[in-house]
Design a protein around this motif. Structure first.
Motif, PDB file in Angstrom:
ATOM      1  N   ARG A 260       0.823  -1.215   0.000  1.00 49.20           N
ATOM      2  CA  ARG A 260       0.000   0.000   0.000  1.00 49.20           C
ATOM      3  C   ARG A 260       0.855   1.262   0.000  1.00 49.20           C
ATOM      4  N   ALA A 261       2.081   1.177   0.508  1.00 50.77           N
ATOM      5  CA  ALA A 261       2.967   2.343   0.575  1.00 50.77           C
ATOM      6  C   ALA A 261       3.658   2.634  -0.757  1.00 50.77           C
ATOM      7  N   GLU A 262       3.588   1.715  -1.705  1.00 50.70           N
ATOM      8  CA  GLU A 262       4.223   1.944  -2.995  1.00 50.70           C
ATOM      9  C   GLU A 262       3.463   3.016  -3.775  1.00 50.70           C
ATOM     10  N   PRO A 263       4.181   3.880  -4.496  1.00 54.79           N
ATOM     11  CA  PRO A 263       3.514   4.995  -5.187  1.00 54.79           C
ATOM     12  C   PRO A 263       2.515   4.562  -6.257  1.00 54.79           C
ATOM     13  N   GLY A 264       2.686   3.408  -6.877  1.00 59.90           N
ATOM     14  CA  GLY A 264       1.772   2.978  -7.929  1.00 59.90           C
ATOM     15  C   GLY A 264       0.592   2.154  -7.448  1.00 59.90           C
ATOM     16  N   ASN A 265       0.494   1.934  -6.130  1.00 61.01           N
ATOM     17  CA  ASN A 265      -0.592   1.124  -5.596  1.00 61.01           C
ATOM     18  C   ASN A 265      -1.860   1.944  -5.438  1.00 61.01           C
ATOM     19  N   VAL A 266      -2.976   1.393  -5.903  1.00 64.15           N
ATOM     20  CA  VAL A 266      -4.290   2.025  -5.744  1.00 64.15           C
ATOM     21  C   VAL A 266      -5.000   1.417  -4.537  1.00 64.15           C
ATOM     22  N   SER A 267      -4.961   0.091  -4.415  1.00 68.81           N
ATOM     23  CA  SER A 267      -5.540  -0.598  -3.256  1.00 68.81           C
ATOM     24  C   SER A 267      -4.938  -1.987  -3.144  1.00 68.81           C
ATOM     25  N   TYR A 268      -4.981  -2.532  -1.927  1.00 72.93           N
ATOM     26  CA  TYR A 268      -4.452  -3.879  -1.688  1.00 72.93           C
ATOM     27  C   TYR A 268      -5.124  -4.401  -0.433  1.00 72.93           C
ATOM     28  N   SER A 269      -5.820  -5.527  -0.541  1.00 74.60           N
ATOM     29  CA  SER A 269      -6.499  -6.133   0.607  1.00 74.60           C
ATOM     30  C   SER A 269      -6.367  -7.644   0.534  1.00 74.60           C
ATOM     31  N   TYR A 270      -6.543  -8.277   1.680  1.00 76.91           N
ATOM     32  CA  TYR A 270      -6.641  -9.734   1.675  1.00 76.91           C
ATOM     33  C   TYR A 270      -7.738 -10.166   2.626  1.00 76.91           C
ATOM     34  N   TYR A 271      -8.274 -11.338   2.348  1.00 76.25           N
ATOM     35  CA  TYR A 271      -9.449 -11.836   3.058  1.00 76.25           C
ATOM     36  C   TYR A 271      -9.277 -13.325   3.329  1.00 76.25           C
ATOM     37  N   GLU A 272      -9.882 -13.783   4.412  1.00 72.37           N
ATOM     38  CA  GLU A 272      -9.941 -15.215   4.665  1.00 72.37           C
ATOM     39  C   GLU A 272     -11.376 -15.670   4.472  1.00 72.37           C
ATOM     40  N   ASP A 273     -11.556 -16.728   3.711  1.00 78.28           N
ATOM     41  CA  ASP A 273     -12.878 -17.279   3.420  1.00 78.28           C
ATOM     42  C   ASP A 273     -13.487 -17.828   4.707  1.00 78.28           C
ATOM     43  N   GLN A 274     -14.609 -17.281   5.120  1.00 79.41           N
ATOM     44  CA  GLN A 274     -15.265 -17.706   6.352  1.00 79.41           C
ATOM     45  C   GLN A 274     -15.928 -19.073   6.218  1.00 79.41           C
ATOM     46  N   MET A 275     -16.158 -19.510   4.992  1.00 81.51           N
ATOM     47  CA  MET A 275     -16.742 -20.830   4.753  1.00 81.51           C
ATOM     48  C   MET A 275     -15.655 -21.910   4.597  1.00 81.51           C
ATOM     49  N   ALA A 276     -14.418 -21.469   4.399  1.00 79.88           N
ATOM     50  CA  ALA A 276     -13.296 -22.395   4.226  1.00 79.88           C
ATOM     51  C   ALA A 276     -12.055 -21.777   4.889  1.00 79.88           C
ATOM     52  N   PRO A 277     -11.981 -21.826   6.210  1.00 75.75           N
ATOM     53  CA  PRO A 277     -10.836 -21.241   6.898  1.00 75.75           C
ATOM     54  C   PRO A 277      -9.514 -21.768   6.329  1.00 75.75           C
ATOM     55  N   GLY A 278      -8.572 -20.843   6.197  1.00 77.36           N
ATOM     56  CA  GLY A 278      -7.284 -21.203   5.617  1.00 77.36           C
ATOM     57  C   GLY A 278      -7.189 -20.898   4.139  1.00 77.36           C
ATOM     58  N   ARG A 279      -8.317 -20.555   3.534  1.00 79.13           N
ATOM     59  CA  ARG A 279      -8.309 -20.160   2.116  1.00 79.13           C
ATOM     60  C   ARG A 279      -8.313 -18.633   2.088  1.00 79.13           C
ATOM     61  N   PHE A 280      -7.237 -18.072   1.555  1.00 76.54           N
ATOM     62  CA  PHE A 280      -7.052 -16.621   1.524  1.00 76.54           C
ATOM     63  C   PHE A 280      -7.168 -16.103   0.101  1.00 76.54           C
ATOM     64  N   PHE A 281      -7.747 -14.902  -0.016  1.00 74.72           N
ATOM     65  CA  PHE A 281      -7.943 -14.238  -1.307  1.00 74.72           C
ATOM     66  C   PHE A 281      -7.295 -12.861  -1.229  1.00 74.72           C
ATOM     67  N   PHE A 282      -6.522 -12.518  -2.243  1.00 68.46           N
ATOM     68  CA  PHE A 282      -5.849 -11.227  -2.319  1.00 68.46           C
ATOM     69  C   PHE A 282      -6.403 -10.445  -3.495  1.00 68.46           C
ATOM     70  N   TYR A 283      -6.603  -9.140  -3.294  1.00 68.64           N
ATOM     71  CA  TYR A 283      -7.106  -8.266  -4.346  1.00 68.64           C
ATOM     72  C   TYR A 283      -6.259  -6.995  -4.345  1.00 68.64           C
ATOM     73  N   GLU A 284      -5.640  -6.710  -5.500  1.00 67.58           N
ATOM     74  CA  GLU A 284      -4.756  -5.547  -5.633  1.00 67.58           C
ATOM     75  C   GLU A 284      -5.147  -4.743  -6.867  1.00 67.58           C
ATOM     76  N   GLU A 285      -5.004  -3.430  -6.771  1.00 68.86           N
ATOM     77  CA  GLU A 285      -5.167  -2.543  -7.924  1.00 68.86           C
ATOM     78  C   GLU A 285      -3.910  -1.690  -8.027  1.00 68.86           C
ATOM     79  N   TRP A 286      -3.386  -1.592  -9.259  1.00 69.77           N
ATOM     80  CA  TRP A 286      -2.162  -0.848  -9.520  1.00 69.77           C
ATOM     81  C   TRP A 286      -2.402   0.138 -10.642  1.00 69.77           C
ATOM     82  N   LYS A 287      -1.722   1.278 -10.575  1.00 71.67           N
ATOM     83  CA  LYS A 287      -1.892   2.362 -11.540  1.00 71.67           C
ATOM     84  C   LYS A 287      -1.625   1.899 -12.971  1.00 71.67           C
ATOM     85  N   ASP A 288      -0.553   1.140 -13.175  1.00 74.85           N
ATOM     86  CA  ASP A 288      -0.183   0.693 -14.523  1.00 74.85           C
ATOM     87  C   ASP A 288       0.780  -0.490 -14.431  1.00 74.85           C
ATOM     88  N   ARG A 289       1.175  -1.002 -15.581  1.00 73.62           N
ATOM     89  CA  ARG A 289       2.057  -2.173 -15.613  1.00 73.62           C
ATOM     90  C   ARG A 289       3.433  -1.852 -15.028  1.00 73.62           C
TER      91      ARG A 289
END
Length: 98
Positions: A30-59
């Motif tokens: 999140r501290a990187e200048p090109g980062n728009v958003s970055y989050s992670y989640y743990e699946d409540q229906m399947a503990p131990g399964r993690f999902f990451f979602y990131e948005e970046w300004k460009d390639r």
């Protein structure tokens, strides 16, 4: 904009070790200048399964991100702690909002 998604199935005995590693990755990314958003989640229906979602300004921002030592350390740690190889997808947003 570039969107990155990832999933990792972490063994029960490794969940406690994985969470601070993932939180460090999110905080530093999140501290990187090109980062728009970055989050992670743990699946409540399947503990131990993690999902990451990131948005970046460009390639260029994504390319820079993947060269950072902490990012490479995170990838290695996720591989070691996961039950199966983590999955990652990189997509370019084709239609801009607004």
């Amino acid at each position: 904009m570039i969107v990155i998604t990832g999933t990792a199935k972490i063994a029960d005995e490794n969940r406690a070790a994985f969470k601070p590693v993932a939180e460090r990755q999110v905080t530093l990314s999140r501290a990187e200048p090109g980062n728009v958003s970055y989050s992670y989640y743990e699946d409540q229906m399947a503990p131990g399964r993690f999902f990451f979602y990131e948005e970046w300004k460009d390639r260029a921002a994504v390319d820079f991100h993947f060269t950072q030592a902490y990012c490479l350390e995170f990838i290695e740690a996720a591989r070691k702690l996961a039950e199966t190889p983590p999955e990652i997808s990189i997509r370019e947003v084709m239609v801009k909002e607004g």
